[in-house]
Motif scaffolding. Sequence first.
Motif, short mmCIF file in Angstrom:
data_model
loop_
_atom_site.label_atom_id
_atom_site.label_comp_id
_atom_site.label_asym_id
_atom_site.label_seq_id
_atom_site.Cartn_x
_atom_site.Cartn_y
_atom_site.Cartn_z
N LYS A 1 0.65 -1.25 0.03
CA LYS A 1 -0.08 0.07 -0.16
C LYS A 1 0.73 1.35 0.04
O LYS A 1 1.85 1.42 0.64
CB LYS A 1 -1.06 -0.13 1.25
CG LYS A 1 -2.00 -1.17 1.20
CD LYS A 1 -3.04 -1.08 2.43
CE LYS A 1 -3.97 -2.08 2.21
NZ LYS A 1 -5.15 -1.90 3.33
N VAL A 2 0.15 2.27 -0.68
CA VAL A 2 1.03 3.43 -0.63
C VAL A 2 0.20 4.46 0.17
O VAL A 2 -1.07 4.81 -0.10
CB VAL A 2 1.24 4.05 -2.07
CG1 VAL A 2 1.73 5.45 -2.19
CG2 VAL A 2 2.08 2.98 -3.07
N PRO A 3 0.67 5.12 0.96
CA PRO A 3 -0.10 6.21 2.02
C PRO A 3 -0.69 7.39 1.02
O PRO A 3 0.02 7.51 0.13
CB PRO A 3 0.95 6.90 3.08
CG PRO A 3 1.83 5.34 3.02
CD PRO A 3 2.30 4.96 1.53
N VAL A 4 -1.71 7.94 1.44
CA VAL A 4 -2.37 9.01 0.91
C VAL A 4 -1.40 10.14 0.40
O VAL A 4 -1.53 10.79 -0.41
CB VAL A 4 -3.59 9.34 1.33
CG1 VAL A 4 -4.12 10.61 0.72
CG2 VAL A 4 -4.63 8.14 1.50
N HIS A 5 -0.47 10.68 1.66
CA HIS A 5 0.22 11.68 1.66
C HIS A 5 1.30 11.37 0.64
O HIS A 5 1.93 12.46 0.12
CB HIS A 5 0.67 12.04 3.07
CG HIS A 5 1.55 11.15 3.77
ND1 HIS A 5 1.51 9.82 4.19
CD2 HIS A 5 3.23 11.03 3.75
CE1 HIS A 5 2.41 9.22 4.58
NE2 HIS A 5 3.55 10.06 4.32
N ILE A 6 1.77 10.18 0.50
CA ILE A 6 2.81 9.86 -0.59
C ILE A 6 2.35 10.21 -2.01
O ILE A 6 2.87 10.64 -2.66
CB ILE A 6 3.61 8.45 -0.51
CG1 ILE A 6 4.11 8.50 1.14
CG2 ILE A 6 4.29 8.32 -1.41
CD1 ILE A 6 5.25 9.25 1.32
#
Length: 693
Positions: A493-498
């Motif tokens: 998963k890729v965090p939203v802020h990234i």
Amino acid sequence: MASVGLDTKDSYNIKNGLKERNGDVDVNVDEDTEDRGQWGSKWEFILSCIGLSVGLGNVWRFPYLAYENAGAAFLIAYLVLQFLIGKPMYFMELVMGQFSGLGPTGVWKMNPSAKGIGISMALISLVVAIYYNVIMAYTLIYFFSSMQKTLPWTVCEDGLFEMLPRERRLPEEELKEAEKLVSLQVNNKLMRDHLQDKTGKKVILKDISNIISKVNASKKSDNIESLVSKLKKTGSVVEVFHDFNNQVQGVFYQDEEMQKIFSAYCDIVFVDATYKLNDLRMPLYVIMIEDSLGQSEVAAICLLNSEEKPVLQHLIKCFQKHNPDSSGIKVIMADKDIVERDVFKEEFPDASLLICKFHVLRTFNREITTEKMGISSAQRYVALELIQKLVHSSSEEDYNANLKLIETTCPRQIFNYIDTNWHNIRNEWVLGLTYFEGSLMNTTNNRIESFNQKLKQVIKLYSGLDLFFENFISLIGTLRNERDYKGSVEIQKVPVHIKAMNTTSAEYKYSQLLTGYASYFVIDELKKARKMETIFKTTNSTSHSDDDMELNTNSCTCNFRKSMGLPCKHIFFARLLISIDLFGTELCVSRWTRSYYRENTRLFSPMVSPSKTFCNSSNKVSNASQVVDPRNTTLLSENQKYKKAFFVAQKLAAACSAVGMKEFMSRMKLLTEIEELWKNNHTVEVEDSCTGK
């Protein structure tokens, strides 16, 4: 003891005050002597002896003892001792009583030194009378109760009947389920409710307690050799070391995954002990490391019989022998225990030793008291406040200033205590001086403290060694699963802020290079560097608020850079000043990169769970890693087919018997027909009369 005389030819004439023998007067007797009764005949004496010897015990107790002690074989020994010891002593008692005419205490006037025998006989008779009278009372109660029209023991209320131990006894299947629940440490009261609802029987907490005792007794084993054999079958390293008297001094344990994870992350280790987890009262030493996600992993454990220097040295040498990469340890976080620290310094001379901040403050709080220091409560409060500032000193200069303040403000004995016991090792406990290379910003042993709390939730106090290791391995498996889940989230998963970042920005590039845990620190340092750049453009000065140091685009001596091995705000600020790229892979140590984590995580190299192989250690081949495909048909032996068919037949019998007699006969006829057809190798198909299928 018999105390009256036989009426024989040689008798005592008490009334005349004379002792007569064949009509001759031998001795004068006091006329005031108490007149004692005489036997009327020999038969009266014999019947009295029989009444003394034969009682309820002969009818009730003796047959039971004979049955419990090998029956007829017991009678042989009993009769031999009866004639060799019992009868001679019984005869001697009668003779002494008849001849003297005195009681058990008076008869020993002939030998005063043995008077205690008579007193003991009287006391024994008193004790026997107490319990024997109770037994006789029971006999009388039941004798008269048996004369009633309705016998009391033929009537029992349902509530009383259900509470009888025999009625509370659980069926075998439910008993096994209860034992499994006990192994899972289910709450006793919830277990009682579950079993009572399922069985319909009355279950009390005493029953649950008995089941717990049974389970614990079956698992409570301290056979070291058997335990080592079980653990080695899991592929683990197990080493037991003894002293010169062959007494067990320690048990070292490390499985394959522990060895692998330590080899990958050996720069800092955390060491601490916890107590009361095994019935041998051996302290448990836990060695932990920190991985690329900042998570804690157990690298090894060891049970020690004592915490003396030779035993600790053997533990360290054992760890070094099985972990060649231990030479790469840079920092060791431990307690202030003087023996422990000395051993680590000797065995790891190139590693820096740190003392847990929590232990430091707790030790100061324990040692600086009104009683030990002879100070007032107010002085103690002020001293502890200043000591807390001393512990959190950010630099050598800050430490010296705080120490000077303690010297001038606090009583002399407090300053002397710090100067004698703590000043020379300040690099191990003052926060601003403890950020050595590889310390990874750690200042406490909270990782192990947290793990120890989890241990005590799973392992009961003073468990047997088998049960201890079984529960320990189960806990390790659970924690590994949780960490692997976090690792899978990190990778997938890729965090939203990234996602919201500019793909050309340094922040985005570092988030792709480093794990989420490490990139959080780097992005924070980038923010600080940009803030410093803004201040510089406003004031046209390279000095910054928190510290002054020489700027370099590739290296720095600040605590963060030394400790974490990641680019700090000073490096970023220097790069901003000369407008060069903020991103550089050479600025980050490899342990924080995603690629390094992928190479060393269990997610891409799954291992067999030690807990499964430990619990099934009697099997030579573990089936823990086998996957059963339900589409495959397994060939069964005749015995296996019989068991499966028998299980279904039991269900058929239950369904067949749960109806009225007419329907029962119909179903029995159908089953008989099926049996006959199958005997003749005919195929039977069942059609539902309701649906026609």
